[in-house]
Design an enzyme around this catalytic site. Structure first.
Site, PDB file in Angstrom:
ATOM      1  N   GLY A  35       0.843  -1.211   0.000  1.00  0.00           N
ATOM      2  CA  GLY A  35       0.000   0.000   0.000  1.00  0.00           C
ATOM      3  C   GLY A  35       0.871   1.252   0.000  1.00  0.00           C
ATOM      4  O   GLY A  35       0.687   2.168  -0.818  1.00  0.00           O
ATOM      5  N   HIS A  36       1.849   1.281   0.912  1.00  0.00           N
ATOM      6  CA  HIS A  36       2.786   2.411   0.940  1.00  0.00           C
ATOM      7  C   HIS A  36       3.548   2.501  -0.387  1.00  0.00           C
ATOM      8  O   HIS A  36       3.773   3.587  -0.908  1.00  0.00           O
ATOM      9  CB  HIS A  36       3.812   2.229   2.071  1.00  0.00           C
ATOM     10  N   GLN A  60      -0.458  11.206  17.894  1.00  0.00           N
ATOM     11  CA  GLN A  60      -1.724  10.786  17.288  1.00  0.00           C
ATOM     12  C   GLN A  60      -2.249   9.486  17.900  1.00  0.00           C
ATOM     13  O   GLN A  60      -3.262   8.962  17.463  1.00  0.00           O
ATOM     14  CB  GLN A  60      -1.608  10.674  15.771  1.00  0.00           C
ATOM     15  N   GLY A 152      -3.207   7.783   1.175  1.00  0.00           N
ATOM     16  CA  GLY A 152      -4.026   6.655   0.722  1.00  0.00           C
ATOM     17  C   GLY A 152      -5.494   6.849   1.069  1.00  0.00           C
ATOM     18  O   GLY A 152      -5.825   7.331   2.152  1.00  0.00           O
ATOM     19  N   GLN A 153      -6.357   6.421   0.138  1.00  0.00           N
ATOM     20  CA  GLN A 153      -7.813   6.427   0.405  1.00  0.00           C
ATOM     21  C   GLN A 153      -8.152   5.502   1.567  1.00  0.00           C
ATOM     22  O   GLN A 153      -9.199   5.621   2.184  1.00  0.00           O
ATOM     23  CB  GLN A 153      -8.550   5.970  -0.862  1.00  0.00           C
ATOM     24  N   ASP A 155      -7.169   5.581   4.472  1.00  0.00           N
ATOM     25  CA  ASP A 155      -7.494   6.438   5.623  1.00  0.00           C
ATOM     26  C   ASP A 155      -8.312   7.620   5.103  1.00  0.00           C
ATOM     27  O   ASP A 155      -7.843   8.757   5.060  1.00  0.00           O
ATOM     28  CB  ASP A 155      -6.204   6.901   6.297  1.00  0.00           C
ATOM     29  N   GLN A 158      -8.855  10.787   7.084  1.00  0.00           N
ATOM     30  CA  GLN A 158      -7.587  11.522   7.178  1.00  0.00           C
ATOM     31  C   GLN A 158      -7.362  12.399   5.939  1.00  0.00           C
ATOM     32  O   GLN A 158      -6.983  13.563   6.055  1.00  0.00           O
ATOM     33  CB  GLN A 158      -6.444  10.515   7.332  1.00  0.00           C
ATOM     34  N   VAL A 181      -4.826  -0.472  -1.689  1.00  0.00           N
ATOM     35  CA  VAL A 181      -4.208  -1.717  -2.163  1.00  0.00           C
ATOM     36  C   VAL A 181      -4.642  -2.844  -1.226  1.00  0.00           C
ATOM     37  O   VAL A 181      -4.614  -2.688   0.000  1.00  0.00           O
ATOM     38  CB  VAL A 181      -2.668  -1.602  -2.190  1.00  0.00           C
ATOM     39  N   SER A 190      -2.513  -3.263   5.695  1.00  0.00           N
ATOM     40  CA  SER A 190      -2.335  -2.362   6.830  1.00  0.00           C
ATOM     41  C   SER A 190      -1.160  -2.871   7.659  1.00  0.00           C
ATOM     42  O   SER A 190      -0.964  -4.091   7.777  1.00  0.00           O
ATOM     43  CB  SER A 190      -3.595  -2.370   7.703  1.00  0.00           C
TER      44      SER A 190
HETATM   45  P1  AMP Z   1       0.505   4.694   7.768  1.00  0.00           P
HETATM   46  O1  AMP Z   1       1.918   4.242   7.698  1.00  0.00           O
HETATM   47  O2  AMP Z   1      -0.455   3.620   8.165  1.00  0.00           O
HETATM   48  O3  AMP Z   1       0.328   5.985   8.493  1.00  0.00           O
HETATM   49  O4  AMP Z   1       0.106   5.019   6.263  1.00  0.00           O
HETATM   50  C1  AMP Z   1       0.832   5.931   5.493  1.00  0.00           C
HETATM   51  C2  AMP Z   1       0.077   6.204   4.219  1.00  0.00           C
HETATM   52  O5  AMP Z   1      -0.095   4.997   3.489  1.00  0.00           O
HETATM   53  C3  AMP Z   1      -1.326   6.785   4.481  1.00  0.00           C
HETATM   54  O6  AMP Z   1      -1.579   7.822   3.540  1.00  0.00           O
HETATM   55  C4  AMP Z   1      -2.201   5.602   4.263  1.00  0.00           C
HETATM   56  O7  AMP Z   1      -3.517   5.933   3.842  1.00  0.00           O
HETATM   57  C5  AMP Z   1      -1.466   4.869   3.159  1.00  0.00           C
HETATM   58  N1  AMP Z   1      -1.871   3.469   3.131  1.00  0.00           N
HETATM   59  C6  AMP Z   1      -1.893   2.612   4.182  1.00  0.00           C
HETATM   60  N2  AMP Z   1      -2.415   1.421   3.798  1.00  0.00           N
HETATM   61  C7  AMP Z   1      -2.722   1.539   2.487  1.00  0.00           C
HETATM   62  C8  AMP Z   1      -3.309   0.661   1.519  1.00  0.00           C
HETATM   63  N3  AMP Z   1      -3.674  -0.582   1.819  1.00  0.00           N
HETATM   64  N4  AMP Z   1      -3.482   1.139   0.265  1.00  0.00           N
HETATM   65  C9  AMP Z   1      -3.119   2.411  -0.065  1.00  0.00           C
HETATM   66  N5  AMP Z   1      -2.570   3.284   0.802  1.00  0.00           N
HETATM   67  C10 AMP Z   1      -2.382   2.852   2.061  1.00  0.00           C
END
Ligand code: AMP
Length: 285
Positions: A35-36, A60, A152-153, A155, A158, A181, A190
């Site tokens: 996803g990242h 947070q 990412g959508q 969140d 957010q 993703v 996640s």
């Molecule tokens: P985080 O590390 O969980 O704070 O996420 C960092 C970024 O990656 C945020 O903008 C999330 O929305 C995005 N993100 C996390 N999981 C996914 C995913 N499965 N698909 C797309 N983007 C993601």
């Protein structure tokens, strides 16, 4: 090597800007997954230089949340970033970001998004969460001064809130939202999926199943929001602790009685004590 220091990031970005290069920022909390990576790839396509921040942001997390046990895999994250051609991995310590002191709102200037946007969905149970998110995101924007920032959508609340902050505070950055993703099974990727057992991962499929089912009911012509929500309950068992299921306007997060193509369905549910979120747009992308 990751850059830990704010001044070093600034120096690099200043040089890039002198050369007229565009800069993209991908803010993350690390434990990077596909996803990242999709955000990083989009940033590489869009910008001349890319900074990925890896920072588990203490402000947070609520006192009873998983800040201490949140997965931290900086070496692997850095390797992944290098293989994607990321220019800087910015991994500051909490002290570099906030100083050593107490992080209450007596000691730190916080960015607090409007009540209307935070008093629902994840903000309802994660009190103060979006103050912490907006504060760190604005700090990262001020440190990196990116032309584009990628979110990412996954969140969805957010992104709506960050876009609102950027508009309200005239931050000169363009927010690019990237699709969710998923694993082949449908489970949204996640960093918290690491906490789930194999059994738990199967139980966690309930989130995407509920969302897909609501979407297919909508596509068959059901638009009444209560009726759409009703369809979810047959999927839930005693393995699922549903926190919310909401059907809202995708841009404003306002409630509606009838779903339309600007509608988003959002779900949060605990499985094996792990809080998982997911969402889908009823009108496609
Ligand atoms: P985080 O590390 O969980 O704070 O996420 C960092 C970024 O990656 C945020 O903008 C999330 O929305 C995005 N993100 C996390 N999981 C996914 C995913 N499965 N698909 C797309 N983007 C993601």
């Amino acid at each position: 090597m990751p850059v830990n220091n704010i001044e070093d990031v600034r120096k690099n970005v200043k040089e890039w800007k002198k050369e007229g290069l565009t800069v993209g920022l991908v803010p993350t909390m690390g434990a990077l997954h596909a996803g990242h990576l999709s955000l990083i790839k989009k940033a590489k396509e869009t910008c001349d230089r890319v900074v990925v921040s890896v920072f588990v942001n203490p402000i947070q997390f609520g006192p009873a949340e998983d800040y201490d046990k949140y997965p931290r895999t900086l070496d692997a994250d850095e390797k992944l970033c290098n293989s994607e051609g990321v220019d800087i991995v910015f991994a500051p310590t909490p002290a570099e970001m906030y100083g050593g002191g107490r992080l209450s709102n007596d000691t730190l200037t916080y960015v607090c998004p409007p009540f209307f946007y935070v008093n629902k969905l994840c903000g309802k149970t994660r009190v103060g969460h979006f103050d912490g998110v907006c504060t760190v995101v604005l700090k990262l924007f001020n440190i990196v001064q990116p032309d584009y920032a990628f979110f990412g959508q996954k969140d969805a609340q957010q992104v709506v809130i960050v876009k609102k902050m950027v508009k309200d505070l005239n931050v000169p950055v363009q927010i690019i939202q990237c699709p969710i993703v998923r694993e082949e099974s449908g489970l949204a990727l996640s960093s918290r999926n690491k906490y789930l057992s194999e059994e738990g991962k199967k139980d966690a499929l309930v989130l995407s199943r509920i969302l897909n089912n609501i979407k297919s009911c909508y596509l068959k012509g059901i638009t009444d929001v209560s009726a759409l929500k009703e369809t979810a309950y047959s999927f839930l068992t005693d393995k699922h602790d549903l926190e919310y299921l909401e059907i809202l306007d995708k841009n404003t997060l306002e409630e509606k009685d009838k779903a339309d193509d600007d509608t988003i369905v959002l779900i949060a549910c605990r499985v094996e004590g792990v809080r998982l979120i997911d969402n889908v747009y009823l009108g496609g992308k």
